[in-house]
Design an enzyme around this catalytic site. Sequence first.
Site, PDB file in Angstrom:
ATOM      1  CG  ASP A 105      -2.472   2.230   6.417  1.00 24.02           C
ATOM      2  OD1 ASP A 105      -2.382   2.044   5.179  1.00 24.02           O
ATOM      3  OD2 ASP A 105      -3.162   3.141   6.917  1.00 24.02           O
ATOM      4  CG  MET A 149      -7.895   4.310   5.145  1.00 27.48           C
ATOM      5  SD  MET A 149      -7.462   3.327   3.693  1.00 27.48           S
ATOM      6  CE  MET A 149      -6.059   2.430   4.319  1.00 27.48           C
ATOM      7  CE  LYS A 171      -5.055  -1.019  -1.562  1.00 25.55           C
ATOM      8  NZ  LYS A 171      -4.365  -0.384  -0.428  1.00 25.55           N
ATOM      9  N   GLY A 225      -5.184   2.676  -3.307  1.00 26.65           N
ATOM     10  CA  GLY A 225      -6.454   3.331  -3.594  1.00 26.65           C
ATOM     11  C   GLY A 225      -6.274   4.804  -3.858  1.00 26.65           C
ATOM     12  CG  ASP A 238      -1.669   1.232   1.448  1.00 28.21           C
ATOM     13  OD1 ASP A 238      -2.318   1.675   0.489  1.00 28.21           O
ATOM     14  OD2 ASP A 238      -1.623   1.798   2.560  1.00 28.21           O
ATOM     15  CB  VAL A 239       1.118   4.246  -1.836  1.00 32.76           C
ATOM     16  CG1 VAL A 239       1.954   5.529  -1.885  1.00 32.76           C
ATOM     17  CG2 VAL A 239       1.561   3.297  -2.944  1.00 32.76           C
ATOM     18  CG  ASP A 240      -1.959   7.454   0.117  1.00 34.11           C
ATOM     19  OD1 ASP A 240      -0.905   7.916  -0.352  1.00 34.11           O
ATOM     20  OD2 ASP A 240      -3.059   7.549  -0.462  1.00 34.11           O
ATOM     21  CB  THR A 266      -8.559  -1.644   1.159  1.00 36.83           C
ATOM     22  OG1 THR A 266      -7.485  -0.747   1.445  1.00 36.83           O
ATOM     23  CG2 THR A 266      -9.887  -0.924   1.290  1.00 36.83           C
TER      24      THR A 266
END
Length: 274
Positions: free
Chosen positions: A227, A99, A206, A158, A67-69, A230
């Site tokens: 985190d 989230m 995902k 996302g 995941d990125v954010d 998702t």
Amino acid sequence: MECVAVPVRGPRQLRGTSCTVLLAAGFLFLAAPLLGLEGRTFFGRSPEDSKAKAQRILLSADAVCFDVDSTVVETEGIDLLAKCYNVEEAVKNLTRNAMEGNVKFQDALAARLDLMQPSRHSLEECLKTEGKPRFTAGVIEVVRRLHARGTHVFLVSGGFRVMIEPIAEELKVPQDRIFANTILFDEEGNYAGFDETEPTSRDGGKPAVLTQLKRKRGYKNMVMVGDGATDLQARPPAKVFIGFGGIQIREKVKQGADWFVYDFQEVLDVLPEA
């Protein structure tokens, strides 16, 4: 201890209580998969726990999806955009609900973009001031070591491709290993929604991405790191899910993770250089 004769079929006999115990232990070991007893504890021997399994799979992973954010970077990209459009608090609340798994992701995404109504020009201006990534401590080295080991790294987010592409470039992740969302504009550059064909634009996106990767590329040991709820959804097809709590700790994610880490140094401690 007095040895007791134990009759068995055939010409031989096993003598001794210890012989009987060993025979029973051997039977349970061999028959456990057939009897549905695998993973049980027998005679004080415990099965591999989920943290040990996650660490073992990570070391043999052929693909790791991040995941990125709030995982690879410290911020939530959509919250940065919201700051530009003065709807930060409302968007943060929608992000939090998404989230934590309290609302469908596609509904939260649509609601947040509707609040902002980003035009092409205003988005470009926003990214000049707010879009510079702040990488989470240790993650660049984690990705570098994975690359050195021959592991394929993917960014599955996302968030928005326009914000994630510079992050991928910094991490030396190829563009075809980015899965993210695309904001759409009309001919005048006004906001026109988002690309709903992107799997990451909807709930369950995902795991859909990882299923696609497994089918097309034949990965055997896939790991998901993230985190949010998702990200947790992506196991399976990921063999293990590593929850990250260095920015946000979400109780549902913490409880559901195979291995929950608060700092990427914990990953580096078990991921030696190739």
